[in-house]
Design a protein around this motif. Structure first.
Motif, short mmCIF file in Angstrom:
data_model
loop_
_atom_site.label_atom_id
_atom_site.label_comp_id
_atom_site.label_asym_id
_atom_site.label_seq_id
_atom_site.Cartn_x
_atom_site.Cartn_y
_atom_site.Cartn_z
N ALA A 27 0.85 -1.20 0.00
CA ALA A 27 0.00 0.00 0.00
C ALA A 27 0.87 1.24 0.00
N VAL A 28 0.40 2.25 -0.69
CA VAL A 28 1.10 3.55 -0.73
C VAL A 28 0.67 4.37 0.49
N LEU A 29 1.65 4.93 1.18
CA LEU A 29 1.34 5.86 2.26
C LEU A 29 1.79 7.25 1.81
N GLY A 31 -0.03 11.09 2.77
CA GLY A 31 -0.21 11.79 4.04
C GLY A 31 -0.57 10.80 5.15
N GLY A 32 -1.16 9.70 4.77
CA GLY A 32 -1.54 8.67 5.75
C GLY A 32 -2.85 8.97 6.47
N THR A 33 -3.50 10.07 6.13
CA THR A 33 -4.67 10.48 6.91
C THR A 33 -5.84 9.51 6.75
N ASP A 34 -5.94 8.84 5.62
CA ASP A 34 -6.98 7.81 5.48
C ASP A 34 -6.40 6.41 5.59
N LEU A 35 -5.20 6.22 5.06
CA LEU A 35 -4.60 4.88 5.07
C LEU A 35 -4.49 4.33 6.49
N MET A 36 -4.11 5.17 7.44
CA MET A 36 -3.94 4.69 8.82
C MET A 36 -5.28 4.16 9.37
N GLY A 107 -2.51 15.75 4.20
CA GLY A 107 -3.18 15.07 3.08
C GLY A 107 -2.67 15.57 1.74
N THR A 108 -2.80 14.72 0.74
CA THR A 108 -2.32 15.06 -0.61
C THR A 108 -3.46 14.91 -1.62
N LEU A 109 -3.26 15.54 -2.78
CA LEU A 109 -4.27 15.46 -3.85
C LEU A 109 -4.38 14.03 -4.37
N CYS A 114 -7.28 8.63 -4.59
CA CYS A 114 -7.22 7.17 -4.41
C CYS A 114 -7.96 6.72 -3.15
N GLN A 115 -8.59 7.65 -2.46
CA GLN A 115 -9.31 7.31 -1.23
C GLN A 115 -10.32 6.20 -1.47
N LEU A 116 -10.42 5.27 -0.56
CA LEU A 116 -11.43 4.22 -0.69
C LEU A 116 -12.76 4.72 -0.13
N SER A 161 -13.71 10.64 -3.28
CA SER A 161 -12.77 11.73 -3.57
C SER A 161 -13.47 13.09 -3.60
N ARG A 162 -12.87 14.04 -2.87
CA ARG A 162 -13.41 15.40 -2.89
C ARG A 162 -12.84 16.20 -4.05
N PHE A 163 -11.67 15.80 -4.55
CA PHE A 163 -11.04 16.58 -5.61
C PHE A 163 -11.35 16.04 -7.00
C1 LIG Z 1 -10.10 12.04 11.17
C2 LIG Z 1 -10.17 12.05 9.68
C3 LIG Z 1 -11.24 12.57 9.07
C4 LIG Z 1 -11.32 12.61 7.67
N1 LIG Z 1 -12.39 13.22 7.17
C5 LIG Z 1 -12.46 13.42 5.86
C6 LIG Z 1 -13.52 14.16 5.36
O1 LIG Z 1 -14.36 14.63 6.09
N2 LIG Z 1 -13.61 14.31 4.04
C7 LIG Z 1 -12.68 13.79 3.20
O2 LIG Z 1 -12.80 13.95 2.01
N3 LIG Z 1 -11.65 13.07 3.66
C8 LIG Z 1 -11.51 12.89 4.96
N4 LIG Z 1 -10.49 12.18 5.46
C9 LIG Z 1 -9.69 11.44 4.48
C10 LIG Z 1 -8.31 11.97 4.01
O3 LIG Z 1 -7.81 12.81 4.97
C11 LIG Z 1 -8.22 12.71 2.68
O4 LIG Z 1 -8.87 12.01 1.70
C12 LIG Z 1 -6.76 12.96 2.23
O5 LIG Z 1 -6.74 13.84 1.11
C13 LIG Z 1 -6.06 11.69 1.83
O6 LIG Z 1 -4.73 12.04 1.47
P1 LIG Z 1 -3.48 11.34 2.11
O7 LIG Z 1 -2.31 11.88 1.36
O8 LIG Z 1 -3.47 11.47 3.58
O9 LIG Z 1 -3.76 9.83 1.68
P2 LIG Z 1 -3.38 8.41 2.37
O10 LIG Z 1 -4.17 8.30 3.62
O11 LIG Z 1 -1.89 8.37 2.51
O12 LIG Z 1 -3.85 7.48 1.27
C14 LIG Z 1 -5.23 7.36 0.93
C15 LIG Z 1 -5.40 6.18 -0.05
O13 LIG Z 1 -4.78 6.48 -1.29
C16 LIG Z 1 -3.69 5.60 -1.57
N5 LIG Z 1 -2.66 6.47 -2.13
C17 LIG Z 1 -2.12 7.57 -1.56
N6 LIG Z 1 -1.30 8.19 -2.41
C18 LIG Z 1 -1.32 7.47 -3.56
C19 LIG Z 1 -0.67 7.60 -4.82
N7 LIG Z 1 0.15 8.61 -5.08
N8 LIG Z 1 -0.93 6.68 -5.79
C20 LIG Z 1 -1.76 5.63 -5.53
N9 LIG Z 1 -2.40 5.45 -4.35
C21 LIG Z 1 -2.19 6.37 -3.37
C22 LIG Z 1 -3.33 4.97 -0.24
O14 LIG Z 1 -2.75 3.70 -0.38
C23 LIG Z 1 -4.72 4.91 0.43
O15 LIG Z 1 -5.47 3.82 -0.03
C24 LIG Z 1 -10.33 12.09 6.85
C25 LIG Z 1 -9.21 11.53 7.49
C26 LIG Z 1 -9.14 11.52 8.87
C27 LIG Z 1 -7.93 10.93 9.55
#
Ligand SMILES: Cc1cc2nc3c(=O)[nH]c(=O)nc-3n(C[C@H](O)[C@H](O)[C@H](O)COP(=O)(O)OP(=O)(O)OC[C@H]3O[C@@H](n4cnc5c(N)ncnc54)[C@H](O)[C@@H]3O)c2cc1C
Length: 340
Positions: A27-29, A31-36, A107-109, A114-116, A161-163
Motif C-alpha cells: 500500500a502507498v502511504l 499523508g496517511g490520513t486515510d490509510l492509517m 493530506g495530498t491530492l 485514491c481514497q477508498l 474523492s473530494r477533488f
Molecule cells: C479524522 C479524519 C477525518 C477525515 N475526514 C475526511 C472528510 O471529512 N472528508 C474527506 O474527504 N476526507 C476525509 N479524510 C480522508 C483523508 O484525509 C483525505 O482524503 C486525504 O486527502 C487523503 O490524502 P493522504 O495523502 O493522507 O492519503 P493516504 O491516507 O496516505 O492514502 C489514501 C489512499 O490512497 C492511496 N494512495 C495515496 N497516495 C497514492 C498515490 N500517489 N498513488 C496511488 N495510491 C495512493 C493509499 O494507499 C490509500 O489507499 C479524513 C481523514 C481523517 C484521519
C-alpha cells in the motif's frame, strides 16, 4: 492492527520496486490520513506499506507542458499557498471546505483521488459491494449516504474523492508509473509512465476483488497535471452536514468558458452521488450558447439529476445534488451571493 513492513524509499525506481514485491500486496502511504484508518480497522491487510514522502521528484508544483504539474507528495496546504495553483479556483474551494488543519497539512491530492469509499458496510468489513448471504446490505439497509446515480449494479457506495469533480472538470491527467517486469535475470527494470485522463481513472467494481480505480498492483499516481487555467472560470460547491470535518453528501464542480456573456464551453462533474465521479454531459452541452442566468443554472441542475435513481432512504440527496450543481455554476460566475 496487523504487522506490516514499512519502507521509506527516496527515488521513483526504489518506490516502484518496493511496491511491486509481495505480489503487489503493498500500500502507498502519502499523508496517511486515510490509510492509517484503513490499517487500524483491518479493512486492508498489506504486507508492506511504502511511505512515499521522501521521493523528492514527486514533490512540489511546477509549470509543465503548458499547464501545472502537482507532485504526489505535495500537501493540500502547499497547493493552497502556491501561486501557480491560485487560478484553479475549484480546487481551492475544496481545500477551504475541509476545515481541518491536520488533513490539509498532511493530506495530498493524489491520496484523495485514491481514497477508498467511506460506505459504513465497506469500512466494517463487508467488502466494496457490501454483500451478506448473497443480499446487498445497502439495498435493504441504511443507505442514506449511498449512490443516487450509477447504482443499478452491485456497487452502491459513493466515490469518496473530494477533488475528483474539480480535477476532472479541468480535464486533468495523471501520471501513472509502473516498473516493467524483469524479462531476464540481470536485465534492469525500467519505469513505464502513462498519462491518463483522470476521467478514465475511476471504475465501478462488479466484484469485491475489483478496485475503485484502474490502478493495478504495483502502480501509483506520481503527478496530477492540470491544463492552463487561461480564462476558464471554475468553482466547486459541496453540501456538508457538519460545520467541521465532514464528507460531502453531494458536490459539484464546473469549468466554464464564457465569451460575451455566453457560455462557450462547459464541463460539470458531480461527486458523492455515484460509485464514480459523475460527468453531467447533457446538462453541460445544453448550457453552451446560453447566458448563465439563475434560471438557466436551475434548468441545468435539473437536467444533471434527471436520471437519478435514489435508494429507499436517500431521495433527499437528489435535491442536494441539484443545489450543488446550480450553486457551483452561479459561484463560478460570481452570482452566488445574489441568490442566497
Ligand atoms: C479524522 C479524519 C477525518 C477525515 N475526514 C475526511 C472528510 O471529512 N472528508 C474527506 O474527504 N476526507 C476525509 N479524510 C480522508 C483523508 O484525509 C483525505 O482524503 C486525504 O486527502 C487523503 O490524502 P493522504 O495523502 O493522507 O492519503 P493516504 O491516507 O496516505 O492514502 C489514501 C489512499 O490512497 C492511496 N494512495 C495515496 N497516495 C497514492 C498515490 N500517489 N498513488 C496511488 N495510491 C495512493 C493509499 O494507499 C490509500 O489507499 C479524513 C481523514 C481523517 C484521519
Amino acid at each position: 492492527m496487523r504487522n506490516f513492513e514499512y519502507a521509506r524509499p527516496e527515488t521513483e525506481v526504489e518506490a516502484l520496486e518496493l511496491l511491486s514485491e509481495h505480489g503487489g500486496n503493498t500500500a502507498v502511504l502519502a499523508g496517511g490520513t486515510d490509510l492509517m484508518n484503513l490499517l487500524k480497522r483491518d479493512v486492508i491487510q498489506p504486507a508492506r506499506v511504502v511511505d512515499i514522502k521522501n521521493v523528492s521528484s514527486w514533490k512540489g508544483i511546477t509549470h509543465h507542458d503548458g499547464g501545472v504539474l502537482i507532485g504526489a507528495n505535495t500537501t493540500l496546504d502547499e497547493i493552497n499557498e502556491h501561486a501557480l495553483a491560485a487560478d484553479y479556483r475549484s480546487l481551492i474551494d475544496v481545500i477551504e471546505g475541509i476545515r481541518a488543519i491536520q488533513i490539509t497539512a498532511n493530506g495530498t491530492l493524489a491520496g484523495d483521488l485514491c481514497q477508498l469509499p467511506h460506505c459504513w458496510y465497506f469500512r466494517n468489513g463487508y467488502g466494496l459491494l457490501a454483500m451478506k448471504d448473497g443480499e446487498s446490505l445497502v439495498a435493504t439497509g441504511d443507505n442514506r449516504y449511498h449512490a443516487i446515480l450509477g447504482n443499478s449494479g452491485p456497487a452502491k457506495f459513493v466515490s469518496a474523492s473530494r477533488f475528483a469533480p474539480s480535477t476532472i472538470a479541468w480535464d486533468a491527467k495523471i501520471r501513472v508509473a509502473t516498473l516493467t517486469p524483469s524479462e531476464r535475470e540481470g536485465v534492469e527494470r525500467v519505469v513505464r509512465e502513462e498519462w491518463l485522463p483522470l476521467e478514465y481513472f475511476f471504475q465501478t467494481p462488479k466484484t469485491n476483488s475489483q478496485g475503485v480505480t484502474v490502478l493495478k498492483p504495483g502502480q501509483l499516481i506520481t503527478h496530477v497535471w492540470l491544463p492552463a487555467a487561461s480564462d476558464t472560470r471554475s468553482a466547486t460547491y459541496e453540501v456538508l452536514e457538519l460545520c467541521g470535518l465532514d464528507q460531502p453528501q453531494a458536490s459539484a464542480a464546473c469549468c466554464l468558458g464564457i465569451d460575451g456573456g455566453v457560455v462557450r464551453s462547459a464541463k460539470i462533474v458531480l461527486g458523492h452521488v455515484a460509485p464514480t465521479p459523475w460527468i453531467a454531459y447533457e446538462a453541460a452541452k445544453w448550457l453552451v450558447g446560453q447566458p448563465l442566468t439563475a434560471d438557466i443554472a436551475e434548468t441545468a441542475s435539473r437536467m444533471a439529476l434527471a436520471k437519478a435513481t435514489p435508494l429507499s432512504h436517500n431521495d433527499y440527496k437528489v435535491q442536494m445534488a441539484e443545489t450543488a450543481v446550480r450553486r457551483a455554476l452561479l459561484k463560478a460566475t460570481n452570482q452566488l451571493g445574489e441568490v442566497l
